[in-house]
Design a protein around this motif. Structure first.
Motif, PDB file in Angstrom:
ATOM      1  N   ASN B  28      -3.499   4.574   8.080  1.00 18.25           N
ATOM      2  CA  ASN B  28      -2.093   4.890   7.824  1.00 18.25           C
ATOM      3  C   ASN B  28      -1.595   4.146   6.613  1.00 18.25           C
ATOM      4  OD1 ASN B  28      -2.057   6.460  10.088  1.00 18.25           O
ATOM      5  ND2 ASN B  28      -1.391   4.784  11.416  1.00 18.25           N
ATOM      6  N   ILE B  29      -2.009   2.874   6.519  1.00 18.10           N
ATOM      7  CA  ILE B  29      -1.469   2.023   5.473  1.00 18.10           C
ATOM      8  C   ILE B  29      -1.865   2.500   4.082  1.00 18.10           C
ATOM      9  CG2 ILE B  29      -1.979  -0.251   4.465  1.00 18.10           C
ATOM     10  CD1 ILE B  29      -1.049  -1.402   7.108  1.00 18.10           C
ATOM     11  N   ILE B  30      -3.074   2.979   3.959  1.00 19.01           N
ATOM     12  CA  ILE B  30      -3.521   3.452   2.650  1.00 19.01           C
ATOM     13  C   ILE B  30      -2.632   4.592   2.159  1.00 19.01           C
ATOM     14  CG2 ILE B  30      -5.413   4.621   1.432  1.00 19.01           C
ATOM     15  CD1 ILE B  30      -7.324   2.842   3.057  1.00 19.01           C
ATOM     16  N   PHE B  31      -2.345   5.539   3.042  1.00 22.28           N
ATOM     17  CA  PHE B  31      -1.502   6.652   2.600  1.00 22.28           C
ATOM     18  C   PHE B  31      -0.034   6.280   2.539  1.00 22.28           C
ATOM     19  CE2 PHE B  31      -5.385   8.796   3.877  1.00 22.28           C
ATOM     20  CZ  PHE B  31      -5.646   9.438   2.688  1.00 22.28           C
ATOM     21  N   ASP B  32       0.366   5.385   3.437  1.00 21.51           N
ATOM     22  CA  ASP B  32       1.758   4.928   3.406  1.00 21.51           C
ATOM     23  C   ASP B  32       2.089   4.234   2.092  1.00 21.51           C
ATOM     24  OD1 ASP B  32       2.678   5.926   5.679  1.00 21.51           O
ATOM     25  OD2 ASP B  32       2.688   4.075   6.852  1.00 21.51           O
ATOM     26  N   SER B  33       1.110   3.502   1.549  1.00 13.76           N
ATOM     27  CA  SER B  33       1.342   2.755   0.312  1.00 13.76           C
ATOM     28  C   SER B  33       1.825   3.673  -0.796  1.00 13.76           C
ATOM     29  CB  SER B  33       0.069   2.066  -0.147  1.00 13.76           C
ATOM     30  OG  SER B  33      -0.351   1.169   0.829  1.00 13.76           O
ATOM     31  N   ALA B  34       1.212   4.857  -0.859  1.00 15.64           N
ATOM     32  CA  ALA B  34       1.614   5.809  -1.885  1.00 15.64           C
ATOM     33  C   ALA B  34       3.068   6.200  -1.675  1.00 15.64           C
ATOM     34  CB  ALA B  34       0.709   7.032  -1.824  1.00 15.64           C
ATOM     35  N   LYS B  35       3.411   6.425  -0.411  1.00 12.80           N
ATOM     36  CA  LYS B  35       4.775   6.847  -0.093  1.00 12.80           C
ATOM     37  C   LYS B  35       5.760   5.705  -0.361  1.00 12.80           C
ATOM     38  CE  LYS B  35       7.329   9.054   3.604  1.00 12.80           C
ATOM     39  NZ  LYS B  35       8.319   7.994   3.672  1.00 12.80           N
ATOM     40  N   ILE B  36       5.376   4.488   0.055  1.00 12.19           N
ATOM     41  CA  ILE B  36       6.249   3.330  -0.139  1.00 12.19           C
ATOM     42  C   ILE B  36       6.539   3.101  -1.618  1.00 12.19           C
ATOM     43  CG2 ILE B  36       6.412   0.813   0.079  1.00 12.19           C
ATOM     44  CD1 ILE B  36       4.767   1.101   2.684  1.00 12.19           C
ATOM     45  N   SER B  37       5.485   3.189  -2.435  1.00 11.32           N
ATOM     46  CA  SER B  37       5.725   2.921  -3.854  1.00 11.32           C
ATOM     47  C   SER B  37       6.570   4.018  -4.489  1.00 11.32           C
ATOM     48  CB  SER B  37       4.416   2.720  -4.616  1.00 11.32           C
ATOM     49  OG  SER B  37       3.495   3.698  -4.266  1.00 11.32           O
TER      50      SER B  37
END
Lengths: 170, 193
Positions: B28-37
């Protein structure tokens, strides 16, 4: 009073700039548009850097290596591990360090020694890694020489000074 | 250097996530990072446009130069490589002032403009110049007068005097800035190749 002053800060800043521009008879609107346009270029240059850093930092934080190490050495050090944890996360991630600070405040009151020290560590330091990536990344600097070590050393110094100053007060 | 740190964070992160059995979260975190940034950029973008617009007025009207005039004696010592009256000085001043007053979202665009302008003076465009590193130190140790988020968080947790830490924070940032700048002087002398 303090609140009113800080609320007045930005409007008065904008007013001063506008009035001074008016006095110098420049075209305010056109210049505003011109300046605002530059944001596109800046945003384009910082986004990839931001993405790369957030990815790496989040993967790192997910593993909770720092927590794991602290758990192992907890019994050997007399110092509150929460403070060490906060100090190590502070230069890496602003939102995580706020979350840790929140947890510290839930456990200890903000006015206690630990609460005060944690507040000062949070308030007196910056997200060093973020500043470095953003600023160097946006202009395409690849070799940053001693910048990282120097800024981390300065952070460490700030943490030690915080400890001494807060100790004096308590 | 950033390259090494980046690689280190990812490798250590994935390795220990596997050991501590947090692989599911890792996905989740790997894809979330894209969204967060992306969310972060969409938050920064409009504010940046706003401040750059306002600053342009201050720059063209000459107000920014006036401000940097007051800080010039101080900056002249800090940045001996910058020629007198160069535009980077006014960006550095604007960044410094907005930092000190806790206008974090305003200081970033000024800081980036300062870096771009410093890079124009830079001989090797891929390597950080001494002025750039001094500027970074000035930023990361950043003088803070009113730490607003911190005060509100302390209030939330029933602190009796939420703003009482302001003075210590100011003192610590001041001392850290002096420390960082002094070390910067020593390091830069050593680093001459």
């Amino acid at each position: 009073m303090m609140n009113l002053l800080s609320n007045l800060l930005i409007p008065s800043l904008v007013l001063i700039i506008i009035v001074y521009g008016l006095y110098k008879k420049i075209n305010l609107y056109d210049n505003f548009i011109e300046g605002a346009k530059e944001s596109f270029e800046i945003v384009l240059s910082i986004f990839p850097n931001l993405l790369a850093m957030i990815l790496a930092i989040n993967i790192f934080l997910n593993s909770d290596v720092i927590g794991l190490v602290l758990e192992k050495i907890k019994d050997y050090i007399k110092f509150p591990t929460e403070i060490i944890y906060l100090s190590m996360i502070r230069p890496i991630s602003g939102s995580s360090s706020i979350a840790i600070l929140n947890r510290i405040f839930e456990k200890f009151n903000p006015d206690t020694f630990i609460g005060t020290l944690a507040s000062v560590i949070q308030g007196a330091n910056d997200t060093t890694l973020y500043v470095l990536t953003l600023y160097f990344g946006s202009v395409g600097i690849k070799k940053i020489k001693y910048a990282l070590w120097l800024s981390l050393l300065t952070d460490l110094f700030a943490i030690i000074i915080s400890f001494f100053l807060v100790s004096i007060i308590f | 250097m950033i390259n090494k740190v980046w690689t280190f964070l990812i490798i250590i992160g994935i390795f220990f996530s596997v050991i501590t059995n947090r692989i599911e979260m890792l996905n989740n975190i790997i894809f979330d990072s894209a969204k967060i940034s992306f969310d972060m950029i969409t938050r920064i973008f409009p504010v940046m446009a706003l401040w750059l617009g306002i600053m342009k007025i201050a720059q063209v009207s000459g107000l920014l130069n006036k401000i940097s005039f007051f800080l010039e004696p101080f900056f002249k010592k800090l940045f001996p490589e910058i020629p007198k009256g160069h535009e980077s000085l006014s960006y550095i001043s604007a960044n410094f002032i907005s930092n000190a007053f806790g206008l974090g979202n305003a200081s970033t665009p000024f800081g980036i403009k300062a870096m771009k302008s410093l890079n124009e003076l830079n001989k090797d465009k891929k390597t950080a110049s001494r002025s750039m590193i001094t500027f970074i130190i000035l930023n990361t140790s950043g003088l803070t007068i009113v730490p607003t988020t911190l005060i509100s968080l302390r209030m939330l947790h029933n602190s009796k005097s939420p703003a009482s830490i302001s003075f210590i924070c100011l003192l610590v940032t001041f001392l850290a800035t002096v420390f960082g700048l002094t070390l910067d002087r020593l390091f830069s002398k050593r680093y001459k190749e």
